[in-house]
Design a protein around this motif. Structure first.
Motif, PDB file in Angstrom:
ATOM      1  N   LEU A  27     -13.229  -5.731  -5.293  1.00  0.00           N
ATOM      2  CA  LEU A  27     -13.427  -4.556  -4.449  1.00  0.00           C
ATOM      3  C   LEU A  27     -13.201  -4.901  -2.981  1.00  0.00           C
ATOM      4  O   LEU A  27     -12.609  -4.110  -2.227  1.00  0.00           O
ATOM      5  CB  LEU A  27     -14.835  -4.005  -4.646  1.00  0.00           C
TER       6      LEU A  27
ATOM      7  N   VAL B  59      -3.967  -9.784  -4.541  1.00  0.00           N
ATOM      8  CA  VAL B  59      -5.152 -10.480  -5.045  1.00  0.00           C
ATOM      9  C   VAL B  59      -4.822 -11.961  -5.201  1.00  0.00           C
ATOM     10  O   VAL B  59      -3.810 -12.313  -5.816  1.00  0.00           O
ATOM     11  CB  VAL B  59      -5.591  -9.902  -6.402  1.00  0.00           C
TER      12      VAL B  59
ATOM     13  N   CYS C 112      -9.541  -4.794  -2.289  1.00  0.00           N
ATOM     14  CA  CYS C 112      -9.059  -3.396  -2.218  1.00  0.00           C
ATOM     15  C   CYS C 112      -9.403  -2.766  -0.873  1.00  0.00           C
ATOM     16  O   CYS C 112      -8.553  -2.122  -0.218  1.00  0.00           O
ATOM     17  CB  CYS C 112      -9.668  -2.565  -3.337  1.00  0.00           C
ATOM     18  N   GLU C 113     -10.636  -2.934  -0.453  1.00  0.00           N
ATOM     19  CA  GLU C 113     -11.062  -2.308   0.802  1.00  0.00           C
ATOM     20  C   GLU C 113     -10.342  -2.901   2.002  1.00  0.00           C
ATOM     21  O   GLU C 113      -9.970  -2.172   2.935  1.00  0.00           O
ATOM     22  CB  GLU C 113     -12.587  -2.458   0.939  1.00  0.00           C
TER      23      GLU C 113
ATOM     24  N   LEU D 202      -2.973  -5.619  -9.344  1.00  0.00           N
ATOM     25  CA  LEU D 202      -2.885  -5.593  -7.890  1.00  0.00           C
ATOM     26  C   LEU D 202      -2.229  -6.860  -7.345  1.00  0.00           C
ATOM     27  O   LEU D 202      -2.317  -7.142  -6.155  1.00  0.00           O
ATOM     28  CB  LEU D 202      -4.273  -5.391  -7.277  1.00  0.00           C
TER      29      LEU D 202
ATOM     30  N   LEU E  36      -6.650  -1.563   2.096  1.00  0.00           N
ATOM     31  CA  LEU E  36      -6.610  -0.147   2.441  1.00  0.00           C
ATOM     32  C   LEU E  36      -6.987   0.076   3.904  1.00  0.00           C
ATOM     33  O   LEU E  36      -6.410   0.921   4.592  1.00  0.00           O
ATOM     34  CB  LEU E  36      -7.540   0.653   1.527  1.00  0.00           C
TER      35      LEU E  36
ATOM     36  N   VAL F 157      -8.525   1.779  -8.344  1.00  0.00           N
ATOM     37  CA  VAL F 157      -9.279   0.573  -8.692  1.00  0.00           C
ATOM     38  C   VAL F 157     -10.508   0.437  -7.803  1.00  0.00           C
ATOM     39  O   VAL F 157     -11.599   0.096  -8.265  1.00  0.00           O
ATOM     40  CB  VAL F 157      -8.377  -0.673  -8.600  1.00  0.00           C
ATOM     41  N   ARG F 158     -10.347   0.707  -6.509  1.00  0.00           N
ATOM     42  CA  ARG F 158     -11.494   0.661  -5.586  1.00  0.00           C
ATOM     43  C   ARG F 158     -12.591   1.608  -6.049  1.00  0.00           C
ATOM     44  O   ARG F 158     -13.778   1.233  -6.101  1.00  0.00           O
ATOM     45  CB  ARG F 158     -11.046   1.049  -4.175  1.00  0.00           C
TER      46      ARG F 158
ATOM     47  N   VAL G  89      -4.410   1.223  -5.836  1.00  0.00           N
ATOM     48  CA  VAL G  89      -5.468   0.493  -5.136  1.00  0.00           C
ATOM     49  C   VAL G  89      -6.694   1.383  -4.961  1.00  0.00           C
ATOM     50  O   VAL G  89      -7.829   0.946  -5.171  1.00  0.00           O
ATOM     51  CB  VAL G  89      -4.980  -0.011  -3.768  1.00  0.00           C
ATOM     52  N   ARG G  90      -6.468   2.624  -4.599  1.00  0.00           N
ATOM     53  CA  ARG G  90      -7.602   3.544  -4.395  1.00  0.00           C
ATOM     54  C   ARG G  90      -8.330   3.827  -5.704  1.00  0.00           C
ATOM     55  O   ARG G  90      -9.568   3.909  -5.730  1.00  0.00           O
ATOM     56  CB  ARG G  90      -7.109   4.834  -3.742  1.00  0.00           C
TER      57      ARG G  90
ATOM     58  N   VAL H 181       0.829  -1.205   0.000  1.00  0.00           N
ATOM     59  CA  VAL H 181       0.000   0.000   0.000  1.00  0.00           C
ATOM     60  C   VAL H 181       0.863   1.255   0.000  1.00  0.00           C
ATOM     61  O   VAL H 181       0.508   2.269  -0.625  1.00  0.00           O
ATOM     62  CB  VAL H 181      -0.981  -0.012   1.187  1.00  0.00           C
TER      63      VAL H 181
ATOM     64  N   TRP I 131      -7.361  -5.069 -13.809  1.00  0.00           N
ATOM     65  CA  TRP I 131      -7.262  -4.531 -12.444  1.00  0.00           C
ATOM     66  C   TRP I 131      -6.846  -5.626 -11.473  1.00  0.00           C
ATOM     67  O   TRP I 131      -6.114  -5.362 -10.510  1.00  0.00           O
ATOM     68  CB  TRP I 131      -8.593  -3.915 -12.023  1.00  0.00           C
TER      69      TRP I 131
END
Length: 288
Positions: free
Chosen positions: A277, A212, A280-281, A208, A284, A102-103, A99-100, A92, A204
């Motif tokens: 998603l 992922v 990603c969340e 990542l 983060l 793509v989110r 990442v943000r 991160v 995406w």
């Protein structure tokens, strides 16, 4: 981030299964590459996208999982207590902006209904008013010829919302598009019915890597490959030499067939977006 420890027996089996899955999915492409042959449908995922088969084959468990007894000298990996794991904090710190983005893109697309009335006309707009020897896949004839292809474009409403498709439109086709997608408007315009947006879920996912899980990357790859098949079946090219039956979007029956498959792809794409998603969340949130 809580770390779940996988024993060597468990993670080595998952790694083996992934590698076999990738080998089967990429075998034809790798064989063509050795003999300098190309395929306008199947090679797209390795020419348009930048993830090579060898990269796709490398198995990653994803964020929050440690591999007991493994030694991974790969970027974004760390080791502790005899186990290897993805260092989410480091990832991160270096890739947080990606990442943000793509989110935000996935979240916005998930929240929108699918528009299913484009009929794949983006491929037709990419050859509009070009001679047959000027088109992107010049080795393949236009199914309706140049004049017939132009007439299909001119007799339909072109509504392409995807910048990476729109940027390949010919200059005379661009004013015919009812939308003007730009790179900086992508989050605002992406919609789940778009075939290119569906294929891009794969992009995406692999961008990542390694947070992922590789199984999710391959699920996205499989969908992208199926979407590409429809994309080119509905395109203006005559690919009958490859055994490809066209989806004749210039007819009512062809439009209906296209929309049925487009809807199924959109639904699957939304499921994959939700899974991606969530990754990603979680990463983060951990790094916040």
């Amino acid at each position: 981030m809580p770390v779940h420890l996988l024993s060597p027996e468990v993670w080595s089996e998952r790694e083996r299964a992934h590698q076999e899955r990738v080998d089967a999915a990429t075998a034809a492409h790798r064989a063509r590459r050795r003999s300098d042959r190309t395929h306008p449908i199947e090679d797209f995922l390795f020419t348009y996208y930048s993830h090579r088969p060898a990269q796709l084959r490398r198995w990653h468990p994803g964020a929050g999982i440690a591999l007991e007894g493994a030694h991974r000298e790969w970027k974004f990996y760390a080791e502790a207590g005899g186990a290897s794991y993805v260092d989410v904090a480091e990832f991160v710190r270096e890739r947080g902006d990606a990442v943000r983005f793509v989110r935000d893109l996935l979240g916005a697309t998930l929240a929108r209904p699918a528009h299913l009335g484009c009929f794949g006309l983006h491929e037709w707009a990419m050859v509009y008013r070009l001679d047959e020897d000027q088109v992107r896949h010049a080795g393949w004839p236009l199914r309706l010829g140049s004049a017939g292809t132009d007439q299909v474009v001119e007799s339909h409403t072109v509504r392409c919302s995807h910048y990476d498709a729109f940027r390949f439109f010919t200059p005379p086709a661009r004013p015919l598009n009812t939308l003007v997608p730009q790179r900086d408007s992508q989050v605002a315009m992406e919609q789940p019915g778009c075939l290119h947006a569906g294929m891009d879920v794969y992009k995406w996912a692999y961008k990542l890597t390694p947070v992922v899980p590789s199984e999710l990357v391959m699920d996205c790859f499989d969908l992208a490959r199926e979407i590409r098949q429809l994309d080119m079946e509905a395109a203006p090219y005559d690919l009958s030499e490859l055994g490809v039956q066209p989806v004749r979007i210039e007819t009512a029956e062809g439009k209906a067939a296209y929309v049925r498959r487009q809807r199924r792809h959109a639904e699957r794409g939304q499921v994959l977006r939700g899974r991606l998603l969530a990754v990603c969340e979680s990463v983060l949130e951990y790094a916040a």
